[in-house]
Write an enzyme that holds these catalytic residues in place. Structure first.
Site, PDB file in Angstrom:
ATOM      1  CG  ASP A 140      -2.094   0.969   1.060  1.00  0.00           C
ATOM      2  OD1 ASP A 140      -2.462   1.271  -0.095  1.00  0.00           O
ATOM      3  OD2 ASP A 140      -2.634   1.422   2.080  1.00  0.00           O
ATOM      4  CE1 TYR A 142      -0.041   8.247   4.409  1.00  0.00           C
ATOM      5  CE2 TYR A 142       2.084   9.346   4.299  1.00  0.00           C
ATOM      6  CZ  TYR A 142       0.871   9.137   4.932  1.00  0.00           C
ATOM      7  OH  TYR A 142       0.579   9.817   6.088  1.00  0.00           O
ATOM      8  CG  HIS A 147      -3.941  10.408   3.132  1.00  0.00           C
ATOM      9  ND1 HIS A 147      -4.985  10.352   4.029  1.00  0.00           N
ATOM     10  CD2 HIS A 147      -3.118   9.375   3.449  1.00  0.00           C
ATOM     11  CE1 HIS A 147      -4.802   9.321   4.841  1.00  0.00           C
ATOM     12  NE2 HIS A 147      -3.681   8.713   4.516  1.00  0.00           N
ATOM     13  NE  ARG A 156       5.379  13.588  11.099  1.00  0.00           N
ATOM     14  CZ  ARG A 156       4.688  12.615  10.503  1.00  0.00           C
ATOM     15  NH1 ARG A 156       4.466  11.483  11.127  1.00  0.00           N
ATOM     16  NH2 ARG A 156       4.239  12.760   9.268  1.00  0.00           N
ATOM     17  CD  GLU A 212      -5.978   4.581   5.052  1.00  0.00           C
ATOM     18  OE1 GLU A 212      -5.312   3.883   4.258  1.00  0.00           O
ATOM     19  OE2 GLU A 212      -5.469   5.244   5.983  1.00  0.00           O
ATOM     20  CD  GLU A 214      -5.522   2.962   0.070  1.00  0.00           C
ATOM     21  OE1 GLU A 214      -4.749   2.348  -0.698  1.00  0.00           O
ATOM     22  OE2 GLU A 214      -5.343   3.071   1.295  1.00  0.00           O
ATOM     23  NE  ARG A 250      -7.742   6.223   9.972  1.00  0.00           N
ATOM     24  CZ  ARG A 250      -7.050   6.061   8.859  1.00  0.00           C
ATOM     25  NH1 ARG A 250      -5.778   5.673   8.911  1.00  0.00           N
ATOM     26  NH2 ARG A 250      -7.608   6.258   7.692  1.00  0.00           N
ATOM     27  CE1 TYR A 257       3.604   7.262  12.739  1.00  0.00           C
ATOM     28  CE2 TYR A 257       2.436   7.233  14.839  1.00  0.00           C
ATOM     29  CZ  TYR A 257       3.174   7.915  13.893  1.00  0.00           C
ATOM     30  OH  TYR A 257       3.494   9.235  14.070  1.00  0.00           O
ATOM     31  CE  LYS A 266      -3.272   1.889   7.495  1.00  0.00           C
ATOM     32  NZ  LYS A 266      -4.118   2.774   6.689  1.00  0.00           N
ATOM     33  CB  THR A 270      -7.467  -5.082   2.299  1.00  0.00           C
ATOM     34  OG1 THR A 270      -6.480  -4.771   3.284  1.00  0.00           O
ATOM     35  CG2 THR A 270      -7.392  -4.068   1.160  1.00  0.00           C
ATOM     36  CB  THR A 373      -5.971   7.663   1.999  1.00  0.00           C
ATOM     37  OG1 THR A 373      -5.866   6.549   2.870  1.00  0.00           O
ATOM     38  CG2 THR A 373      -7.301   8.373   2.213  1.00  0.00           C
ATOM     39  CD  GLU A 387      -7.208  12.519   4.929  1.00  0.00           C
ATOM     40  OE1 GLU A 387      -7.446  11.335   4.618  1.00  0.00           O
ATOM     41  OE2 GLU A 387      -6.714  13.334   4.130  1.00  0.00           O
TER      42      GLU A 387
HETATM   43 MN    MN Z   1      -4.006   2.905   2.915  1.00  0.00          MN
END
Ligand code: MN
Length: 438
Positions: A140, A142, A147, A156, A212, A214, A250, A257, A266, A270, A373, A387
């Protein structure tokens, strides 16, 4: 000249004799011809192609001699998954596409073929769908800078986008065993959760279950280990595209993570759509790749190809709809939540393929590369609840009056996509949907 030329199969005026294929809003006009694996009752899965409101049984059509194919190509159609066909490469894919187009065209030259093809059609409604591809490996990416920036800002605030982002197509290795294409329910995962104020983590049901939105790119032909795929060649290695929902926990993700990235947040599920829209069908919808601002670094040479910059993007809108258990019992209707444009992606599919294989990692027929995403600069057009609700701070309100920060048990998530462009017959991707169960 384009590496992905149009031919008679893209003629927007062409129509099929199959019921529903000429309707303007169908996902499956003659120009699409997306693949699936289906079964009727308890039969073994077979590969088929979506056309109008029907699925053509390709195995049966090939066995009946209705498709002008070489023997090896016809044999490749006699499997419950597409991998043998995918491994044959673009020339074989193109012959099959043309053969299907001729068979299903309303002006098909041989009436006996049309009559015989009728017996190879099954109504789409009520079919069971299966994974159309044996997915060996799943990665996957990014690729949406919006996103990455939105999520980075939450975790952060001082440095939303890490300095590697504009150089490296970031990705992680996902898990293939929990990918499904049959719209099966998704079980709420359990795991370690720790709120910012909690002294210790606790173990229990995920409290922040999310989708997500995608697209998934499927590798057709791969590369030998130790070799790599040049970006100029990358497009020819891609077979097709499917809807992809990268379900995400989340709260588990926030705690686990660092330092190695996503893991149990995750890999519990899927969902991909039942249909694979081929790269050939998407040729009319190729557009320039996202244009980088002058202030951004140019991609390193192994990721830069002028032709890919000119036609590596896709004019595809991807949508998510939501229906709660209450809504299902009342109107039955879904609420449209958002639609995102794929043209905002920072990295192209060809760049993902070139990068993935650049170290000599061997890609194989049937490997799945998630786009990541899909979000956009518009705060309302983003591909996750994380988001949309700003990590739960701004819940959305459904037509039932219920609110959602994250998904509740009984919620159903539906993803759809549509490729459209002036001068081309619009095509769709079917539906990727699943209900959350506790
Ligand atoms: Mn993803």
């Amino acid at each position: 000249m384009s590496r992905f030329p149009l031919d008679e199969t893209h003629d927007p005026a062409a129509t099929s004799w199959v019921v529903g294929a000429a309707e303007p809003d169908t996902d499956f006009p003659l120009q699409n011809l997306p693949f699936c694996a289906f079964s009727v009752g308890t039969e073994t899965p077979r590969i088929g192609v979506g056309i109008g409101r029907m699925v053509l049984d390709i195995t049966a059509a090939a066995e009946a001699g209705l498709l002008d194919l070489a023997e090896a190509e016809a044999a490749a159609c006699a499997h419950p998954v597409l991998n043998p066909l995918m491994a044959m490469g673009p020339a074989a894919w193109q012959r099959l596409r043309r053969a299907l187009f001729r068979l299903l065209h309303k002006d098909a030259p041989a009436p006996w073929r049309t009559e015989a093809a009728v017996s190879c059609l099954v109504p789409m409604a009520g079919l069971r769908f299966h994974l159309p591809v044996a997915i060996g490996d799943y990665t996957d990416f990014y690729a949406s800078i919006d996103h990455a920036t939105n999520v980075g800002r939450m975790f952060r605030p001082d440095q939303p986008l890490l300095p590697n982002y504009k150089y490296v197509p970031i990705g992680y290795h996902g898990r293939a065993s929990s990918i499904s294409a049959d719209n099966r329910p998704v079980h709420r995962p359990t795991g370690q959760r720790k709120r910012p104020d909690d002294a210790e983590p606790s173990f229990g049901p995920c409290r922040q279950l999310d989708w997500e939105l995608e697209l998934g790119f499927l590798i057709g032909t791969g590369n030998a280990q130790g070799e790599s795929i040049a970006i100029e060649q990358a497009g020819a290695h891609l077979f097709g595209v499917t809807l992809l929902n990268d379900w995400s926990a989340r709260d588990l993700q926030a705690w686990e993570y660092q330092p190695l990235g996503p893991f149990l947040a995750k890999n519990f599920a899927t969902s991909i759509g039942p249909f694979v829209v081929t790269m050939a069908a998407l040729a009319p919808f190729r557009i320039p790749a996202h244009v980088r601002p002058e202030s951004d670094p140019a991609p390193l040479p192994y990721l830069f190809d002028p032709a890919d910059q000119a036609e590596g993007g896709f004019a595809i809108d991807v949508s998510v709809e939501l229906r709660s258990a209450t809504m299902r019992a009342a109107s039955g209707q879904f609420d449209h939540i958002t639609t995102v444009g794929f043209q905002h992606m920072y990295w192209t599919a060809a760049q993902m393929v070139a990068h993935h294989s650049s170290n000599g990692c061997n890609l194989q027929p049937g490997d799945l590369l998630g786009s990541g995403t899909i979000s956009t600069p518009d705060p309302a057009a983003v591909g996750s609840l994380l988001e949309l609700t700003r990590r739960g701070q701004a819940p959305i309100t459904l037509s039932s009056g219920e609110t959602r920060s994250f998904l509740q048990d009984g919620d159903e998530v539906r993803m759809t996509a549509r490729a459209h462009r002036d001068g081309a017959r619009s095509i769709g991707f079917g539906r990727c949907e699943a209900v959350i169960v506790g």
